[in-house]
Design a protein around this motif. Sequence first.
Motif, PDB file in Angstrom:
ATOM      1  N   CYS A  39      38.745  47.142  41.016  1.00 23.31           N
ATOM      2  CA  CYS A  39      38.913  46.460  41.997  1.00 23.31           C
ATOM      3  C   CYS A  39      39.648  48.358  42.704  1.00 23.31           C
ATOM      4  N   GLY A  61      42.432  47.841  45.932  1.00 28.14           N
ATOM      5  CA  GLY A  61      41.395  47.552  45.294  1.00 28.14           C
ATOM      6  C   GLY A  61      42.188  46.709  44.462  1.00 28.14           C
ATOM      7  N   MET A  90      33.202  45.779  46.339  1.00 31.51           N
ATOM      8  CA  MET A  90      33.960  45.689  44.759  1.00 31.51           C
ATOM      9  C   MET A  90      34.849  44.099  44.605  1.00 31.51           C
ATOM     10  N   GLY A  91      35.047  43.939  43.743  1.00 31.65           N
ATOM     11  CA  GLY A  91      35.464  42.631  43.091  1.00 31.65           C
ATOM     12  C   GLY A  91      34.118  42.107  42.575  1.00 31.65           C
TER      13      GLY A  91
END
Length: 433
Positions: A39, A61, A90-91
């Motif tokens: 992230c 992140g 993200m993730g």
Amino acid sequence: MTGTGEQQVGAGRDGPLWWGRRRSAVLDVGLGVVSALECGLEGVAFAGEAGLPVPVGVVFGLLVGATLVLRRRWPVAVVLVAVATTPAAMGFLLAVVGLYTLAASEVPRRITGLLASMSLVATFVVTYVRMQGAVEADRWYVPVVSLFMAVALTAPPVLLGLYVGARRRLMESLHERADSLERELSLLAERAEERAEWARREERTRIAREMHDVVAHRVSLMVVHAAALQAVVGKDPETAVRNAALVGDMGRQALTELREMLGVLRSTESVVRSAAVPSPVPVVAAVPVVGVGPVGEEGPSLGALEALVGQSRAAGMVVELEVHGSVRSYPPEVEQTAYRVVQEALTNCHKHAPGARVRVRLAHREQEVAMQVENGPSDAAVADAGLPSGGNGLVGMRERVQGLGGVFVSGPTEAGGFRVSAVLPGAGGGGLP
């Protein structure tokens, strides 16, 4: 909520905080570090798209990815964070592992379905919007690819988590059943041991009662004959010889019955020893029937009453035997108990009423057999034989009769004598109600 496929059923707790085991904590921390790094790298692109400083995007992140450490403690919160950060692209690891943990946990299925649907929709929308502006293709291409991506990122972790959770619950149920069966087997073993001990006590009581009847009756007659022998040995040699022969016969009969009962005692001890050998199936000791004779022997019966009365007559007692009703056979335990009652009553007459007239009555009824032994007052002119009394004769008779479901009554008569009466069911009965 806690509980994923990595937790071993029945394992001891040795991990910190909410982790059940140390290696679970190491695994979650490792996943959290990897997710934070992922992230954090994706935060660089997010900062550029959002017009934020790169350090801010990286820190954001890192914080988002690090929430994966909490997946066992708060799986719902981890999935919500993953859904909320889907627009930031993200993730990926956070979403996949979070959905798997949520599905494998004890969270209600409706909540799991709702959060999985939210993740599916969010992934589809974000993928569709990003591809719509970046790819020029057929109008069906973008929706189909977006749907495929959403399903591919959502369905596998959810299905795997559901499978692992169901398997874990099944293993827990099997372990609980195994523990329950172990407790039940332990309880059954304790009950079997209690029954075996009870059976041993009953057998000892039965053998003691048998030995009392044999010894008391035979030895009492031997003492009476010995006293008569002593009185006539110098005056009437023929009578003395006859009494000596009777004493010998009584002694041999007593020894024979004692050997039979000792054989039963040895066989009972061998059965108890064999039952003490460990076995996967609990062993319940056989309970002997009260009044049953030695193994392989039927024991005395009502047909031997005439001989029993004859022995007392030979000892000088005046005994009358009356039999009413049609003679028939009964179960061995009934016949032996009836015989022992009459035997013990005659023995008591020799002990406590020397010289008294005795009447023995036996009645065969439709559903039962009754017996009564009554003696008149003792003849004061007859010398007491000096026979000892343990005080267990009447108790033993009562136990025998009641053990077969019969009725026993004893007590003095108005004429100054004593009466013993018993009634036994013809089918043997089933014990006390």
